[in-house]
Design an enzyme around this catalytic site. Structure first.
Site, mmCIF file in Angstrom:
data_model
loop_
_atom_site.group_PDB
_atom_site.id
_atom_site.type_symbol
_atom_site.label_atom_id
_atom_site.label_comp_id
_atom_site.label_asym_id
_atom_site.label_seq_id
_atom_site.Cartn_x
_atom_site.Cartn_y
_atom_site.Cartn_z
ATOM 1 C CB THR A 125 13.265 7.834 28.373
ATOM 2 O OG1 THR A 125 13.219 6.411 28.443
ATOM 3 C CG2 THR A 125 12.169 8.369 29.286
ATOM 4 C CD GLU A 127 11.179 2.233 30.488
ATOM 5 O OE1 GLU A 127 10.321 2.000 31.345
ATOM 6 O OE2 GLU A 127 11.597 1.349 29.706
ATOM 7 C CE LYS A 153 14.377 10.959 32.246
ATOM 8 N NZ LYS A 153 15.434 11.923 31.909
HETATM 9 P P1 NAP Z 1 23.022 7.790 34.563
HETATM 10 O O1 NAP Z 1 24.297 7.140 34.194
HETATM 11 O O2 NAP Z 1 22.156 7.174 35.609
HETATM 12 O O3 NAP Z 1 23.375 9.295 35.021
HETATM 13 C C1 NAP Z 1 22.458 10.108 35.693
HETATM 14 C C2 NAP Z 1 23.179 11.344 36.176
HETATM 15 O O4 NAP Z 1 22.250 12.166 36.914
HETATM 16 C C3 NAP Z 1 24.344 11.051 37.139
HETATM 17 O O5 NAP Z 1 25.396 11.933 36.844
HETATM 18 C C4 NAP Z 1 23.747 11.386 38.485
HETATM 19 O O6 NAP Z 1 24.693 11.749 39.453
HETATM 20 C C5 NAP Z 1 22.886 12.585 38.104
HETATM 21 N N1 NAP Z 1 21.903 12.944 39.129
HETATM 22 C C6 NAP Z 1 21.022 12.124 39.728
HETATM 23 N N2 NAP Z 1 20.292 12.819 40.625
HETATM 24 C C7 NAP Z 1 20.731 14.102 40.575
HETATM 25 C C8 NAP Z 1 20.382 15.286 41.257
HETATM 26 N N3 NAP Z 1 19.439 15.302 42.195
HETATM 27 N N4 NAP Z 1 21.029 16.435 40.939
HETATM 28 C C9 NAP Z 1 22.011 16.433 40.013
HETATM 29 N N5 NAP Z 1 22.395 15.334 39.347
HETATM 30 C C10 NAP Z 1 21.765 14.184 39.620
HETATM 31 O O7 NAP Z 1 22.112 8.023 33.287
HETATM 32 P P2 NAP Z 1 22.502 7.937 31.723
HETATM 33 O O8 NAP Z 1 22.325 6.534 31.284
HETATM 34 O O9 NAP Z 1 23.769 8.655 31.496
HETATM 35 O O10 NAP Z 1 21.286 8.748 31.088
HETATM 36 C C11 NAP Z 1 21.339 10.159 30.938
HETATM 37 C C12 NAP Z 1 19.922 10.700 30.883
HETATM 38 O O11 NAP Z 1 19.227 10.110 29.806
HETATM 39 C C13 NAP Z 1 19.069 10.412 32.117
HETATM 40 O O12 NAP Z 1 18.219 11.515 32.293
HETATM 41 C C14 NAP Z 1 18.257 9.185 31.726
HETATM 42 O O13 NAP Z 1 17.048 9.159 32.455
HETATM 43 C C15 NAP Z 1 18.051 9.452 30.253
HETATM 44 N N6 NAP Z 1 17.894 8.292 29.391
HETATM 45 C C16 NAP Z 1 18.820 7.276 29.435
HETATM 46 C C17 NAP Z 1 18.701 6.219 28.542
HETATM 47 C C18 NAP Z 1 19.710 5.108 28.543
HETATM 48 O O14 NAP Z 1 19.396 4.038 27.979
HETATM 49 N N7 NAP Z 1 20.904 5.293 29.077
HETATM 50 C C19 NAP Z 1 17.656 6.194 27.604
HETATM 51 C C20 NAP Z 1 16.762 7.246 27.583
HETATM 52 C C21 NAP Z 1 16.894 8.306 28.465
HETATM 53 P P3 NAP Z 1 25.422 10.638 40.385
HETATM 54 O O15 NAP Z 1 26.541 10.091 39.542
HETATM 55 O O16 NAP Z 1 25.864 11.427 41.550
HETATM 56 O O17 NAP Z 1 24.396 9.588 40.708
HETATM 57 O O1 F7E Z 2 16.067 -3.015 32.345
HETATM 58 C C1 F7E Z 2 14.756 -6.411 32.705
HETATM 59 C C2 F7E Z 2 13.962 -5.270 33.288
HETATM 60 O O2 F7E Z 2 17.166 -1.615 34.071
HETATM 61 C C3 F7E Z 2 15.823 -3.523 31.048
HETATM 62 C C4 F7E Z 2 17.247 3.294 31.727
HETATM 63 O O3 F7E Z 2 18.417 3.798 31.141
HETATM 64 O O4 F7E Z 2 16.459 2.506 29.606
HETATM 65 C C5 F7E Z 2 16.777 2.098 30.923
HETATM 66 O O5 F7E Z 2 15.643 1.555 31.566
HETATM 67 C C6 F7E Z 2 14.877 -4.707 31.138
HETATM 68 C C7 F7E Z 2 13.657 -4.488 32.019
HETATM 69 O O6 F7E Z 2 16.716 -0.663 31.753
HETATM 70 C C8 F7E Z 2 16.954 -7.600 35.299
HETATM 71 O O7 F7E Z 2 12.820 -5.752 33.984
HETATM 72 C C9 F7E Z 2 15.590 -8.468 33.879
HETATM 73 O O8 F7E Z 2 12.528 -5.029 31.399
HETATM 74 O O9 F7E Z 2 18.489 -2.304 32.056
HETATM 75 P P1 F7E Z 2 17.194 -1.919 32.613
HETATM 76 P P2 F7E Z 2 15.272 -0.007 31.522
HETATM 77 O O10 F7E Z 2 14.365 -0.262 32.645
HETATM 78 O O11 F7E Z 2 14.834 -0.400 30.158
HETATM 79 C C10 F7E Z 2 15.431 3.511 29.502
HETATM 80 C C11 F7E Z 2 15.260 3.855 28.049
HETATM 81 C C12 F7E Z 2 15.651 4.655 30.390
HETATM 82 O O12 F7E Z 2 15.231 5.779 30.090
HETATM 83 C C13 F7E Z 2 16.182 4.383 31.758
HETATM 84 O O13 F7E Z 2 16.764 5.544 32.335
HETATM 85 O O14 F7E Z 2 15.593 -5.785 31.736
HETATM 86 N N1 F7E Z 2 15.587 -7.133 33.679
HETATM 87 N N2 F7E Z 2 16.415 -8.785 34.882
HETATM 88 C C14 F7E Z 2 16.423 -6.565 34.543
HETATM 89 N N3 F7E Z 2 16.784 -5.278 34.719
HETATM 90 C C15 F7E Z 2 17.702 -5.016 35.678
HETATM 91 N N4 F7E Z 2 18.110 -3.744 35.839
HETATM 92 N N5 F7E Z 2 18.238 -5.993 36.457
HETATM 93 C C16 F7E Z 2 17.910 -7.317 36.310
HETATM 94 O O15 F7E Z 2 18.398 -8.191 37.022
#
Ligand code: NAP
Ligand code: F7E
Length: 348
Positions: A125, A127, A153
């Protein structure tokens, strides 16, 4: 027929990847954790719930991972499961470290012991970069995690590299920047905004409370990014790749654009609530995807404005359908505030 095991199959990326691999002719096994209330709405929306083979297992339980690998006999494992919400990682740092960090180690140990030829994708990620960065971030930019999620991560990122070097396991880190879609869970800021815009337009809600409006993110479309996960595992050598759009926008800009889609002025509805401000936040992220472009031939297709519109339109349609009494797979009824709105409209 190739076989793939996807961990985190109920998540946003898990659902899109399931569809992508099914369309490519794969036999797809999806690992999901047991929950009191099943949450398969994303797989149902993409019409693939009945086409994949579900295996109950938990990333915190090594024996269940062993069983999942034994049952699925995969050529490829996509490790998408994680406690993925950065904000929650401050409240649950230990379980986040266990699942998001150690989870990959448990998988790689089983791969090493059972079949070291299995190829593994690790969901790394943006992050990892943490706060205080400037300019375009690439595979050589130093990491400085700013949350328990990012630290976990980072452990997984290095574990992947270590297993590659030490045991020759084909494991890739996809350093994916934020990617969104109508299947994004409601706690993330983009979908929180687009869901709220739809409700406000329909007179179901009056305001939207957000935290840090100045944070900037490089937001792409999840479906564009899924292809890269697969492409990384089709190369001759394992490697790590940044996947991004190369653009960055603030939360404020996202809100402005989203309200604009339905002809509303964001300033009349958005309020800042300190409840949503994190102990530490990442203020700026913008990715350089040149390596993915040159080596994988990949480029993002959907840009910021199109992404925002797609998400607003979809949430608006869902709320209209809900008001019309239609039944469809959806997450809003699982959130108390939205459930209260739905119950109120049914009584009226
Ligand atoms: P998501 O929608 O939050 O999905 C996470 C998945 O992990 C869900 O299916 C969840 O199951 C499962 N999970 C959580 N805890 C678990 C456990 N203990 N054992 C087995 N499964 C478990 O995330 P996503 O947005 O699809 O992202 C996919 C991956 O990419 C994640 O690893 C995330 O950290 C990473 N990532 C995401 C982004 C992004 O912007 N979306 C960017 C960079 C990296 P439940 O449905 O039961 O909760
Ligand atoms: O926040 C700000 C918050 O929770 C984005 C995950 O998929 O991407 C995701 O992480 C920004 C942050 O995503 C609210 O403070 C303001 O600065 O949508 P977010 P994230 O933290 O960037 C990375 C790449 C991952 O890997 C993660 O799994 O938005 N923000 N106001 C808020 N965020 C939330 N959630 N809610 C608010 O009300």
């Amino acid at each position: 027929m190739k076989r793939a095991l996807i961990t985190g199959v109920t998540g946003q990326d898990g659902a899109y990847l399931s569809k992508f691999l099914l369309d490519k002719g794969y036999k797809v096994f999806g690992m999901y954790r047991r929950t009191a209330n099943p949450n398969f709405w994303k797989l149902q929306t993409l019409n693939c719930l009945d086409k994949i083979h579900l295996i109950p297992a938990d990333l915190s339980d090594a024996s269940s991972i062993l069983e999942a690998i034994r049952i699925s006999e995969p050529d490829e494992i996509y490790n998408l499961a994680a406690q993925s919400f950065v904000e929650a990682s401050f409240a649950q740092p230990l379980s986040t470290a266990d699942i998001t960090g150690l989870g990959l180690l448990r998988i790689l140990e089983k791969v090493r012991q059972i079949n070291p030829n299995i190829k593994v994708y690790q969901a790394s990620t943006s992050e990892l970069y943490g706060d205080g960065q400037k300019g375009l971030l690439n595979e050589d930019t130093p990491f400085a995690p700013s949350s328990p999620y990012a630290s976990a991560k980072l452990f997984a990122y290095h574990t992947a590299k270590n297993y590659r070097r030490s045991y020759g396991i084909f494991v890739c880190n996809g350093i994916l920047f934020n990617h969104e879609s109508p299947l994004r869970s409601l706690e993330f800021v983009t979908r929180k905004i687009t869901n709220s815009v739809a409700k406000i337009k329909l007179g179901l809600e009056k305001e939207l409370k957000l935290g840090n409006l100045e944070a900037k993110r490089d937001w792409g479309y999840a479906l564009d990014y899924i292809e890269c996960m697969w492409l990384m595992l089709q190369q001759d050598e394992p490697d790590d790749y940044v996947i991004a759009t190369g653009e960055t926008h603030s939360v404020k800009e996202f809100a402005q654009e989203a309200f604009n889609v339905l002809g509303l002025n964001w300033e009349e509805y958005v309020k800042v609530d300190s409840k949503f401000i994190r102990p530490e936040d990442v203020m700026y992220l913008q990715g350089d995807y040149s390596k993915a472009k040159n080596k994988l031939g990949w480029e993002p297709k959907v840009k910021f404005k199109e992404l925002v519109k797609m998400m607003v339109d979809e949430d608006y349609k869902k709320w209209q359908d809900c008001l019309a009494g239609k039944q469809f797979p959806w997450d809003a009824p699982y959130y108390v505030s939205d459930l209260n709105i739905i119950s109120r409209t049914k009584r009226a």
